[in-house]
Design an enzyme around this catalytic site. Structure first.
Site, PDB file in Angstrom:
ATOM      1  N   TYR A 169      22.327  71.463  58.684  1.00  0.00           N
ATOM      2  CA  TYR A 169      23.683  71.005  58.984  1.00  0.00           C
ATOM      3  C   TYR A 169      24.334  71.877  60.069  1.00  0.00           C
ATOM      4  O   TYR A 169      23.648  72.557  60.822  1.00  0.00           O
ATOM      5  CB  TYR A 169      24.503  70.968  57.694  1.00  0.00           C
ATOM      6  CG  TYR A 169      24.147  69.787  56.802  1.00  0.00           C
ATOM      7  CD1 TYR A 169      24.957  68.652  56.761  1.00  0.00           C
ATOM      8  CD2 TYR A 169      22.989  69.795  56.035  1.00  0.00           C
ATOM      9  CE1 TYR A 169      24.629  67.564  55.958  1.00  0.00           C
ATOM     10  CE2 TYR A 169      22.655  68.709  55.232  1.00  0.00           C
ATOM     11  CZ  TYR A 169      23.480  67.591  55.196  1.00  0.00           C
ATOM     12  OH  TYR A 169      23.142  66.523  54.417  1.00  0.00           O
TER      13      TYR A 169
ATOM     14  N   GLY B  83      12.939  71.333  43.075  1.00  0.00           N
ATOM     15  CA  GLY B  83      13.942  70.281  42.977  1.00  0.00           C
ATOM     16  C   GLY B  83      13.446  69.113  42.153  1.00  0.00           C
ATOM     17  O   GLY B  83      13.876  68.893  41.018  1.00  0.00           O
ATOM     18  N   ARG B  84      12.499  68.375  42.727  1.00  0.00           N
ATOM     19  CA  ARG B  84      12.047  67.131  42.082  1.00  0.00           C
ATOM     20  C   ARG B  84      11.415  67.319  40.700  1.00  0.00           C
ATOM     21  O   ARG B  84      11.626  66.468  39.827  1.00  0.00           O
ATOM     22  CB  ARG B  84      11.087  66.399  43.031  1.00  0.00           C
ATOM     23  CG  ARG B  84      11.807  65.786  44.219  1.00  0.00           C
ATOM     24  CD  ARG B  84      10.845  65.301  45.284  1.00  0.00           C
ATOM     25  NE  ARG B  84      10.261  66.413  46.023  1.00  0.00           N
ATOM     26  CZ  ARG B  84       9.281  66.282  46.907  1.00  0.00           C
ATOM     27  NH1 ARG B  84       8.747  65.111  47.130  1.00  0.00           N
ATOM     28  NH2 ARG B  84       8.828  67.341  47.549  1.00  0.00           N
TER      29      ARG B  84
ATOM     30  N   CYS C  30       6.733  60.623  44.749  1.00  0.00           N
ATOM     31  CA  CYS C  30       6.830  59.284  45.352  1.00  0.00           C
ATOM     32  C   CYS C  30       7.996  59.186  46.323  1.00  0.00           C
ATOM     33  O   CYS C  30       8.058  58.250  47.117  1.00  0.00           O
ATOM     34  CB  CYS C  30       6.962  58.233  44.266  1.00  0.00           C
ATOM     35  SG  CYS C  30       8.517  58.354  43.340  1.00  0.00           S
TER      36      CYS C  30
ATOM     37  N   CYS D 240      13.495  59.282  44.571  1.00  0.00           N
ATOM     38  CA  CYS D 240      14.752  59.964  44.230  1.00  0.00           C
ATOM     39  C   CYS D 240      15.573  60.242  45.480  1.00  0.00           C
ATOM     40  O   CYS D 240      16.803  60.080  45.481  1.00  0.00           O
ATOM     41  CB  CYS D 240      14.459  61.248  43.460  1.00  0.00           C
ATOM     42  SG  CYS D 240      13.317  62.384  44.296  1.00  0.00           S
TER      43      CYS D 240
ATOM     44  N   ALA E 166       4.583  49.587  32.962  1.00  0.00           N
ATOM     45  CA  ALA E 166       5.672  48.914  32.249  1.00  0.00           C
ATOM     46  C   ALA E 166       5.390  48.872  30.750  1.00  0.00           C
ATOM     47  O   ALA E 166       6.245  49.211  29.927  1.00  0.00           O
ATOM     48  CB  ALA E 166       5.875  47.504  32.795  1.00  0.00           C
TER      49      ALA E 166
ATOM     50  N   GLU F  34      -4.086  45.494  25.674  1.00  0.00           N
ATOM     51  CA  GLU F  34      -4.512  45.534  27.072  1.00  0.00           C
ATOM     52  C   GLU F  34      -5.807  44.753  27.242  1.00  0.00           C
ATOM     53  O   GLU F  34      -6.750  44.929  26.475  1.00  0.00           O
ATOM     54  CB  GLU F  34      -4.686  46.979  27.528  1.00  0.00           C
ATOM     55  CG  GLU F  34      -5.437  47.194  28.828  1.00  0.00           C
ATOM     56  CD  GLU F  34      -4.814  46.466  30.012  1.00  0.00           C
ATOM     57  OE1 GLU F  34      -5.585  45.943  30.842  1.00  0.00           O
ATOM     58  OE2 GLU F  34      -3.570  46.406  30.100  1.00  0.00           O
TER      59      GLU F  34
ATOM     60  N   LYS G 225      -3.458  62.617  44.993  1.00  0.00           N
ATOM     61  CA  LYS G 225      -2.596  61.966  44.002  1.00  0.00           C
ATOM     62  C   LYS G 225      -2.816  62.555  42.607  1.00  0.00           C
ATOM     63  O   LYS G 225      -2.702  61.865  41.605  1.00  0.00           O
ATOM     64  CB  LYS G 225      -2.872  60.458  43.990  1.00  0.00           C
ATOM     65  CG  LYS G 225      -2.639  59.742  45.306  1.00  0.00           C
ATOM     66  CD  LYS G 225      -1.178  59.707  45.705  1.00  0.00           C
ATOM     67  CE  LYS G 225      -0.393  58.667  44.980  1.00  0.00           C
ATOM     68  NZ  LYS G 225      -0.750  57.295  45.344  1.00  0.00           N
TER      69      LYS G 225
END
Length: 644
Positions: free
Chosen positions: A175, A320-321, A347, A350, A393, A412, A430
């Site tokens: 900044y 942070g994440r 990912c 956020c 999900a 499943e 990953k």
């Protein structure tokens, strides 16, 4: 204890901390009318409860008269005594749990201004283009305005101390402050420009102004970019000189990270970046000064964090994440319960959502930002719930429904839980996604969850089970172009190849250059494959990759020598490759020994349609509505769990 150095008490000046864990500044957009709300305060309190040593707040503006920007990010302002009460509620809440909190106090925004206020042009150290609107330039600040900014900074620091903050974090990264420090943005010809001493004058005056309000013993932490990460930006050697000059000012700690908003992949490292992006650079600063160092940047492996503390490369670990995904990870790790920690999959959702003026949200923790709602309450009447589909999900819905006290049957069709997480977790870079999948599977190993694999849910199956409610999470299936040769032996489907890899020949064309296609290409490079080309009908590569992750992914593709050819439509697969057509109708033969299809997914919603008149309570979530991101599946699952 597994991580003794991480949990060792430490101090920043006169501030004693219970461990060396720091929640780094991370803006969430949880403010309303630029003020802290219950949503924001409960978010911080949950992290304090989770065992963090020091919290550094997100961006707070010291004033908005000279530099009223940015407009869209909801940064709170601490410019009068009337604002103290909002901040005091935050500090009191954090202190209840033994954590300390510093305020990230910014003297201004400069070239990072966003929406332009009519009649109020953005200001900067010099006349320089805005980052996101290069046709608009800042107005050079006058000496009188700089003096006003410095006075406002000191006054705000005094208000922060009154509000109960334990330290001032002098925000000179990216900044306005950073723009004064750096010759790439500071072109002034007066005492605030030119030499490094002059360019540091604004920083020194802000520090002196703050000290005049808070006292000599009140801790000050300065946040600096180690380097900017673009040609012409500040390099590490000059940051070391800045740190040396700050040592004489008795600064209590430095918070260091690489990058700028011009090099987003460094300031907010992606999944494609290495662990500890800033560590080696920060260590060079640490070797040059006697000031405690906080470093962050892709630090999620706790064994690695422990090792860099033991080796003296840093004094504190900033994250942070990982605090977004699991606010209680410090307490869990301290108790030796690492497997219970919900990992961040990097990912970038956020942060990406904040850039587009939305509340921050997490792909794997749907309770982030909802801490003020409290935990899910136990159900007053347990139901028999059938969940069809064991992807993200279905797994998430099963976890939360079981926690509420429902009896869940999770079915499943395949022999593995995970859905599209299975292929997403395959590439070596990953590993966090693989960790998330393993974590999810552990979560559904509960007494009130019955898991059935290798079983297809049909209407007859449902009628036989007689559940009180059905949640359909049947996901999505590959969408294949209907062109001649699509069934040839040299054709592979990307999602299936990732999940069950068998060797393929070099000279590869991947049809479909979205996220799946791009990550397929990187995975093939891991496997030692050469001559890989991505094609897509759309005019850009990585078209569906979110804004903050795209530059990093494109850079990785370029570095690995993966070619991209957008604007080409697949017309035919041949024994020697493919035939494509450009937007002008011209055709071209592209040689390839292997053709891999990453041409998207389509919803598999047949079960939901077939059950409409057979079940009283039925829900559809995830990709069977339409193929989207993991965040959509997880949040829809949580929403359903709340109402059943």
């Amino acid at each position: 204890m597994k991580y003794p150095k991480l949990y060792e008490p430490a101090a920043i000046g006169s501030l004693n901390l219970k461990n060396r864990i720091v929640l780094s500044p991370l803006h969430t957009n949880f403010t309303v009318d630029n003020k802290y709300t219950e949503k924001y305060i409960e978010y911080y309190m949950e992290r304090a409860k989770g065992g963090v040593g020091l919290i550094i707040s997100a961006h707070v503006m010291a004033e908005i008269d000279v530099d009223p920007y940015p407009i869209t990010f909801g940064y709170p302002t601490l410019d009068s005594t009337s604002e103290i009460k909002y901040f005091a509620e935050l500090t009191e809440g954090v202190h209840q749990y033994g954590a300390k909190i510093a305020i990230e106090l910014s003297p201004g925004t400069g070239r990072l201004a966003d929406e332009i206020i009519e009649g109020e042009p953005p200001v900067g150290p010099s006349e320089i283009p805005l980052l996101t609107m290069p046709d608009v330039k800042t107005r050079e600040l006058t000496r009188e305005e700089i003096k006003q900014l410095v006075e406002s900074y000191g006054r705000a620091a005094g208000f922060a101390k009154q509000a109960g903050f334990d330290a001032i974090y002098v925000h000179f990264m990216a900044y306005l402050g950073d723009q004064f420090l750096s010759s790439c943005w500071n072109h002034r010809q007066d005492e605030y420009g030119g030499s490094l001493e002059n360019r540091m004058r604004f920083l020194v005056e802000c520090i002196e102004s703050a000290r005049s309000s808070v006292g000599e013993d009140f801790p000050l932490i300065v946040g600096l970019a180690l380097d900017h990460g673009f040609p012409g930006g500040r390099e590490l050697n000059e940051t070391i000189e800045i740190a040396k000059k700050l040592e004489s000012l008795k600064i209590d700690a430095l918070h260091l990270r690489r990058g700028s908003y011009d090099a987003m992949n460094l300031i907010v490292p992606t999944v494609y970046m290495k662990e500890g992006t800033s560590v080696d650079y920060a260590y060079e600063v640490k070797k040059s000064v006697n000031i405690p160092i906080i470093v962050d940047g892709n630090l999620s492996d706790l064994s690695y964090c422990e090792s860099i503390l033991e080796e003296g490369k840093t004094d504190f670990i900033g994250m942070g994440r990982p605090f977004i995904t699991d606010p209680h990870w410090p307490n869990k790790a301290r108790a030796g319960k690492d497997e219970e920690i919900l990992p961040c999959i990097r990912c970038m959702q956020c942060i990406n959502r904040v850039f587009f003026a939305r509340y921050s949200a997490c792909s794997v923790n749907p309770q982030y930002g909802r801490e003020y709602e409290g935990q899910l309450q136990p159900t007053s009447k347990a139901k028999q719930v059938l969940i069809a589909g064991g992807g993200p999900a279905g797994l998430t819905a099963a976890k939360f429904l079981a926690e509420k006290g429902h009896n869940v049957t999770l079915v499943e069709k395949s022999n593995k839980l995970g859905g599209h997480l299975l292929e997403a977790a395959v590439p070596a870079y990953k590993k966090e996604t693989d960790g998330y999948l393993e974590w999810l599977i552990r979560q559904v190993k509960k007494p009130n969850i019955e898991i059935r694999l290798g079983t297809e849910v049909t209407p007859d199956f449902v009628l036989n089970i007689k559940p009180d409610a059905v949640v359909v999470c049947t996901g999505s299936v590959p969408q294949l172009p209907q062109v001649p040769g699509i069934d040839s032996e040299n054709v592979k489907i990307a999602t299936k190849l990732l999940e069950n890899y068998t060797d393929v020949a070099d000279n590869i064309v991947i049809v479909g250059a979205g996220l799946v296609g791009c990550e397929m290409a990187l995975f093939l490079k891991e496997k030692g494959k050469n001559n890989i080309t991505l094609i897509d009908i759309l005019p850009e590569i990585a078209y569906d990759v979110i804004y903050v992750a795209k530059p990093s992914l494109l850079g990785e593709l370029e570095q690995k020598g993966i070619k991209g050819r957008p604007g080409l439509k697949l017309k035919e697969v041949t024994s020697t490759g493919i035939i494509v057509e450009d937007i002008k109708g011209n055709t071209e033969n592209i040689d390839a020994n292997t053709v891999i299809l990453a041409t998207g997914l389509e919803a598999d919603d047949n079960l939901y349609d077939n059950l409409q008149d057979k079940v009283n309570e039925i829900y559809k979530i995830g990709d069977c509505i339409s193929p989207r991101k993991f965040i959509d599946a997880v949040h829809e699952a949580y929403a359903i769990a709340k109402i059943i």
